[in-house]
Design an enzyme around this catalytic site. Sequence first.
Site, PDB file in Angstrom:
ATOM      1  N   HIS A   1       0.810  -1.222   0.000  1.00  0.00           N
ATOM      2  CA  HIS A   1       0.000   0.000   0.000  1.00  0.00           C
ATOM      3  C   HIS A   1       0.844   1.273   0.000  1.00  0.00           C
ATOM      4  CE1 HIS A   1      -3.585  -2.332   0.510  1.00  0.00           C
ATOM      5  NE2 HIS A   1      -3.236  -2.777   1.704  1.00  0.00           N
TER       6      HIS A   1
ATOM      7  N   ASP B   1      -2.900 -10.576  -2.035  1.00  0.00           N
ATOM      8  CA  ASP B   1      -3.373 -10.085  -0.745  1.00  0.00           C
ATOM      9  C   ASP B   1      -4.866  -9.758  -0.822  1.00  0.00           C
ATOM     10  OD1 ASP B   1      -2.087  -8.771   1.947  1.00  0.00           O
ATOM     11  OD2 ASP B   1      -3.747  -7.534   1.230  1.00  0.00           O
TER      12      ASP B   1
ATOM     13  N   HIS C   1      -6.304  -7.115  -0.027  1.00  0.00           N
ATOM     14  CA  HIS C   1      -6.519  -5.723  -0.419  1.00  0.00           C
ATOM     15  C   HIS C   1      -5.705  -5.382  -1.659  1.00  0.00           C
ATOM     16  CE1 HIS C   1      -7.014  -6.077   3.984  1.00  0.00           C
ATOM     17  NE2 HIS C   1      -8.058  -5.280   3.786  1.00  0.00           N
TER      18      HIS C   1
ATOM     19  N   ASP D   1      -4.094 -12.899   4.354  1.00  0.00           N
ATOM     20  CA  ASP D   1      -5.347 -12.339   4.845  1.00  0.00           C
ATOM     21  C   ASP D   1      -6.546 -12.684   3.975  1.00  0.00           C
ATOM     22  OD1 ASP D   1      -4.255 -10.751   2.888  1.00  0.00           O
ATOM     23  OD2 ASP D   1      -4.574  -8.848   3.921  1.00  0.00           O
TER      24      ASP D   1
END
Length: 341
Positions: free
Chosen positions: A157, A192, A194, A281
């Site tokens: 990110h 991931d 996200h 995740d």
Amino acid sequence: MLTYFHPDQSLHHPRTYFSRGRMRMPQEVPERAARLVAAAFAMGFPVREPDDFGIAPIAAVHDTHYLRFLETVHREWKAMPEDWGDEAMSNIFVREPNALRGVLAQAARHLADGSCPVGEHTWRAAYWSAQSALAAAAAVRDGAPAAYALCRPPGHHARVDAAGGFCYLNNAAIAAQALRARHARVAVLDTDMHHGQGIQEIFYARRDVLYVSIHGDPTNFYPAVAGFDDERGAGEGLGYNVNLPMPHGSSEAAFFERVDDALRELRRFAPDALVLSLGFDVYRDDPQSQVAVTTDGFGRLGHLIGALRLPTVIVQEGGYHIESLEANARSFFGGFGALRG
């Protein structure tokens, strides 16, 4: 498999973070790394401390003013005459217009959200996390078939000039850029939960690095502002950014449909090397998960990635269900290693 981790990566110990209107207990905690290191040792992986490759390969990806901010902000924060707390955290988020006069204005520019407090040791932990990524990239560049960068804090990110989503330095992008010294075409596959909007931003106008991301629909879900399927790249990079969002509540079968789509994109691009941004995740019990991947599913994912038979740097991203990390890591690397030897 060669594994890289520096003990100082565990020094970052956030006390809280802000998300969706609430202060929350941190999920990106040192125990994540401890569990993954234990899994690496249990699998017989040689866990090595990375060499120090210096700041230059990090600055090849990140703005130098941002790097200076990360290195100095905590000292400046603590030097304020009022008690501003033990961690630098902004309550103002303004990139532009911003005169950058004073530490609060700098934090408004360089901290993109409330999930990235900067403590006394955050810079050191993030720096060595990036060095682990560089060490894994160097090993693959020098002929290793694969290497694991056990990165913590995670990185995907992190933007060119801003921290966000628990991420400070973009480890996967740093590794991909380092691989370009030997490999003409590098792909980054992000699995991931996200979307890695930082990786997308860094390579969005480039055609030498393909970014493919499988992630939860970002509508009202982090990062919220990017990760949609109509974001395809810009300029020379048009067509070299591929987002494959999944509806929330997707099954494991739906996840692997997206994996199949991603693998087709990789084969079409024909990369010389691969960076895998590996997030645990997507596990069904993870507090961040919106899909239902099982422990066995990570073994299947590893098998599919290994079947590409590409020089591969595996960069650790998310995974916050502490109790499952070791089992999920063993499953993934078991599947990957079944084809890689």
